[in-house]
Design a protein around this motif. Structure first.
Motif, PDB file in Angstrom:
ATOM      1  N   LEU A   1       0.852  -1.178   0.000  1.00 30.14           N
ATOM      2  CA  LEU A   1       0.000   0.000   0.000  1.00 30.14           C
ATOM      3  C   LEU A   1       0.891   1.233   0.000  1.00 30.14           C
ATOM      4  O   LEU A   1       1.762   1.384   0.864  1.00 30.14           O
ATOM      5  CB  LEU A   1      -0.899   0.004   1.238  1.00 30.14           C
ATOM      6  N   PHE A   2       0.673   2.103  -0.995  1.00 30.67           N
ATOM      7  CA  PHE A   2       1.376   3.380  -1.045  1.00 30.67           C
ATOM      8  C   PHE A   2       0.363   4.498  -0.823  1.00 30.67           C
ATOM      9  O   PHE A   2      -0.627   4.603  -1.556  1.00 30.67           O
ATOM     10  CB  PHE A   2       2.049   3.585  -2.402  1.00 30.67           C
ATOM     11  N   TYR A   3       0.605   5.329   0.180  1.00 26.80           N
ATOM     12  CA  TYR A   3      -0.149   6.565   0.338  1.00 26.80           C
ATOM     13  C   TYR A   3       0.529   7.637  -0.508  1.00 26.80           C
ATOM     14  O   TYR A   3       1.758   7.700  -0.575  1.00 26.80           O
ATOM     15  CB  TYR A   3      -0.151   7.037   1.785  1.00 26.80           C
ATOM     16  N   CYS A   4      -0.257   8.523  -1.090  1.00 25.63           N
ATOM     17  CA  CYS A   4       0.294   9.623  -1.884  1.00 25.63           C
ATOM     18  C   CYS A   4      -0.430  10.904  -1.490  1.00 25.63           C
ATOM     19  O   CYS A   4      -1.661  10.973  -1.591  1.00 25.63           O
ATOM     20  CB  CYS A   4       0.106   9.338  -3.374  1.00 25.63           C
ATOM     21  N   GLY A   5       0.317  11.891  -1.025  1.00 27.33           N
ATOM     22  CA  GLY A   5      -0.338  13.132  -0.629  1.00 27.33           C
ATOM     23  C   GLY A   5       0.643  14.268  -0.453  1.00 27.33           C
ATOM     24  O   GLY A   5       1.859  14.067  -0.374  1.00 27.33           O
ATOM     25  N   CYS A   6       0.101  15.489  -0.394  1.00 28.33           N
ATOM     26  CA  CYS A   6       0.882  16.701  -0.159  1.00 28.33           C
ATOM     27  C   CYS A   6       0.373  17.378   1.108  1.00 28.33           C
ATOM     28  O   CYS A   6      -0.661  17.005   1.652  1.00 28.33           O
ATOM     29  CB  CYS A   6       0.720  17.676  -1.323  1.00 28.33           C
ATOM     30  N   GLY A   7       1.070  18.385   1.554  1.00 28.07           N
ATOM     31  CA  GLY A   7       0.582  19.196   2.656  1.00 28.07           C
ATOM     32  C   GLY A   7       0.149  18.372   3.843  1.00 28.07           C
ATOM     33  O   GLY A   7       0.784  17.382   4.220  1.00 28.07           O
ATOM     34  N   THR A   8      -0.979  18.758   4.438  1.00 27.30           N
ATOM     35  CA  THR A   8      -1.471  18.086   5.639  1.00 27.30           C
ATOM     36  C   THR A   8      -1.728  16.606   5.395  1.00 27.30           C
ATOM     37  O   THR A   8      -1.287  15.753   6.175  1.00 27.30           O
ATOM     38  CB  THR A   8      -2.768  18.755   6.124  1.00 27.30           C
ATOM     39  N   GLY A   9      -2.446  16.275   4.320  1.00 29.47           N
ATOM     40  CA  GLY A   9      -2.761  14.881   4.039  1.00 29.47           C
ATOM     41  C   GLY A   9      -1.529  14.029   3.842  1.00 29.47           C
ATOM     42  O   GLY A   9      -1.444  12.907   4.353  1.00 29.47           O
ATOM     43  N   GLY A  10      -0.550  14.558   3.123  1.00 33.22           N
ATOM     44  CA  GLY A  10       0.679  13.812   2.885  1.00 33.22           C
ATOM     45  C   GLY A  10       1.476  13.605   4.151  1.00 33.22           C
ATOM     46  O   GLY A  10       2.053  12.527   4.371  1.00 33.22           O
TER      47      GLY A  10
ATOM     48  N   THR B   1       4.352  -2.215  -8.732  1.00 31.85           N
ATOM     49  CA  THR B   1       3.801  -3.088  -9.766  1.00 31.85           C
ATOM     50  C   THR B   1       2.295  -3.156  -9.620  1.00 31.85           C
ATOM     51  O   THR B   1       1.713  -2.572  -8.698  1.00 31.85           O
ATOM     52  CB  THR B   1       4.376  -4.517  -9.647  1.00 31.85           C
ATOM     53  N   ASP B   2       1.666  -3.912 -10.505  1.00 29.46           N
ATOM     54  CA  ASP B   2       0.206  -4.033 -10.424  1.00 29.46           C
ATOM     55  C   ASP B   2      -0.251  -4.960  -9.294  1.00 29.46           C
ATOM     56  O   ASP B   2      -1.448  -5.211  -9.146  1.00 29.46           O
ATOM     57  CB  ASP B   2      -0.383  -4.483 -11.768  1.00 29.46           C
ATOM     58  N   ASP B   3       0.687  -5.434  -8.475  1.00 33.53           N
ATOM     59  CA  ASP B   3       0.319  -6.130  -7.236  1.00 33.53           C
ATOM     60  C   ASP B   3      -0.011  -5.136  -6.133  1.00 33.53           C
ATOM     61  O   ASP B   3      -0.646  -5.490  -5.133  1.00 33.53           O
ATOM     62  CB  ASP B   3       1.469  -7.019  -6.752  1.00 33.53           C
ATOM     63  N   ASP B   4       0.456  -3.888  -6.302  1.00 32.18           N
ATOM     64  CA  ASP B   4       0.324  -2.861  -5.271  1.00 32.18           C
ATOM     65  C   ASP B   4      -0.954  -2.050  -5.456  1.00 32.18           C
ATOM     66  O   ASP B   4      -1.685  -2.207  -6.438  1.00 32.18           O
ATOM     67  CB  ASP B   4       1.542  -1.928  -5.314  1.00 32.18           C
ATOM     68  N   ILE B   5      -1.211  -1.161  -4.493  1.00 33.35           N
ATOM     69  CA  ILE B   5      -2.326  -0.222  -4.593  1.00 33.35           C
ATOM     70  C   ILE B   5      -1.849   1.132  -4.086  1.00 33.35           C
ATOM     71  O   ILE B   5      -1.084   1.207  -3.125  1.00 33.35           O
ATOM     72  CB  ILE B   5      -3.566  -0.705  -3.805  1.00 33.35           C
ATOM     73  N   VAL B   6      -2.264   2.194  -4.756  1.00 40.77           N
ATOM     74  CA  VAL B   6      -1.853   3.555  -4.399  1.00 40.77           C
ATOM     75  C   VAL B   6      -3.098   4.355  -4.036  1.00 40.77           C
ATOM     76  O   VAL B   6      -4.064   4.409  -4.811  1.00 40.77           O
ATOM     77  CB  VAL B   6      -1.106   4.240  -5.562  1.00 40.77           C
ATOM     78  N   VAL B   7      -3.080   4.962  -2.849  1.00 40.45           N
ATOM     79  CA  VAL B   7      -4.224   5.732  -2.358  1.00 40.45           C
ATOM     80  C   VAL B   7      -3.808   7.189  -2.176  1.00 40.45           C
ATOM     81  O   VAL B   7      -2.887   7.486  -1.400  1.00 40.45           O
ATOM     82  CB  VAL B   7      -4.752   5.163  -1.028  1.00 40.45           C
ATOM     83  N   GLY B   8      -4.478   8.084  -2.878  1.00 36.56           N
ATOM     84  CA  GLY B   8      -4.164   9.501  -2.807  1.00 36.56           C
ATOM     85  C   GLY B   8      -4.989  10.229  -1.767  1.00 36.56           C
ATOM     86  O   GLY B   8      -6.168   9.917  -1.567  1.00 36.56           O
ATOM     87  N   PHE B   9      -4.385  11.206  -1.096  1.00 36.01           N
ATOM     88  CA  PHE B   9      -5.068  12.042  -0.112  1.00 36.01           C
ATOM     89  C   PHE B   9      -5.036  13.482  -0.590  1.00 36.01           C
ATOM     90  O   PHE B   9      -3.972  14.044  -0.832  1.00 36.01           O
ATOM     91  CB  PHE B   9      -4.394  11.922   1.254  1.00 36.01           C
TER      92      PHE B   9
END
Length: 274
Positions: free
Chosen positions: A62-71, A127-135
């Protein structure tokens, strides 16, 4: 131009004329609405967690992706998960503009960088085994949006947590979560209700995942890292509660130090009786 609820004018005005008591009461009144907004989004949150869990069980990340407060909140979550649940930092990671080294810097201009997020994922072998969640409170942050677009173009499943309805980011991902917190106490300051909602959702995601992955037993953090005196004491008390026939605190502490954790010490004791 789309209407962003997070950018609407505050329900309060003339803040500079308010007393301390009035300001804190009004902020608290606004904060009370956050759990209710999350409650409405629980079906979306549950669906997202289910997808993340299925990927982690198969070895994905699991990868979180965010900037500022959320990141920054997302990055904090990846650190605290390691300490609380004894993970190694690989399973849940964070993508932040410029990298984690820039976490304490106010380089918010990096939010407009359209390539850095994907570059970081490539460097980590996503890779496509992973998941990326943006904030993204606004649901439009260029860094997050571009990273998620790159992911989808490479077959990587995506999700998001945003605070606006029908945002461009929500429409870009496979598993959107929309927590509608409305106007902020200080107009546009999404470090407030928006950020609070993101912290609560992050707690839900990572805690639920760790429970489902067996990192909690009963209601105890049996895989806690023994990083300081407080955590050692907590681990010793958990160990003694789980093993009531051993009531020598100092002996338990010595076991934990020697074997590195509750489960490891219990495995040692079990080997003696086998």
């Amino acid at each position: 131009m789309e209407t962003r609820l997070t950018e609407l004018s505050s329900n309060y005005d003339h803040l500079e004329k308010k007393t301390i008591e009035e300001i804190t009461a009004d902020i608290n009144h606004e904060n009370i609405s956050v759990p209710m907004a999350i409650n409405k989004a629980l079906p979306q949150i549950n669906t997202l967690i289910t997808e993340i869990l299925s990927r982690l069980k198969l070895g994905g990340r699991l990868f979180y992706c965010g900037c500022g407060t959320g990141g920054r909140l997302a990055t904090l979550d990846t650190i605290e998960v390691q300490n609380t649940f004894g993970t190694d930092g690989r399973q849940i990671q964070a993508i932040f503009p410029g990298g984690i080294k820039d976490l304490t810097q106010t380089r918010e201009s990096r939010e407009d960088d359209l390539d850095n997020g994907w570059q970081q994922l490539v460097e980590r072998g996503a890779t496509d085994d992973d998941i990326v969640v943006g904030f993204s409170a606004s649901g439009t942050t260029p860094f997050v949006l571009s990273t998620l677009k790159w992911c989808r173009s490479h077959g990587i499943v995506t999700g998001c947590v945003v605070n606006n309805v029908d945002s461009v980011i929500s429409h870009e991902v496979d598993f959107p979560v929309e927590v509608i917190t409305g106007p902020e106490f200080v107009t546009g300051s999404t470090r407030m209700k928006g950020g609070t909602s993101q912290k609560l959702v992050l707690d839900m995601i990572s805690t639920t995942l760790m429970i489902q992955l067996g990192r909690v037993e009963g209601n105890k953090m049996v895989n806690v890292k023994l990083m300081n005196a407080k955590l050692m004491d907590r681990a010793a008390r958990i160990f003694m509660e789980r093993n009531p026939h051993i009531n020598d605190y100092d002996y338990v502490v010595s076991l934990l130090k020697k074997y590195g954790g509750i489960k490891q010490a219990e495995h040692y004791l079990k080997s003696l009786s086998d």
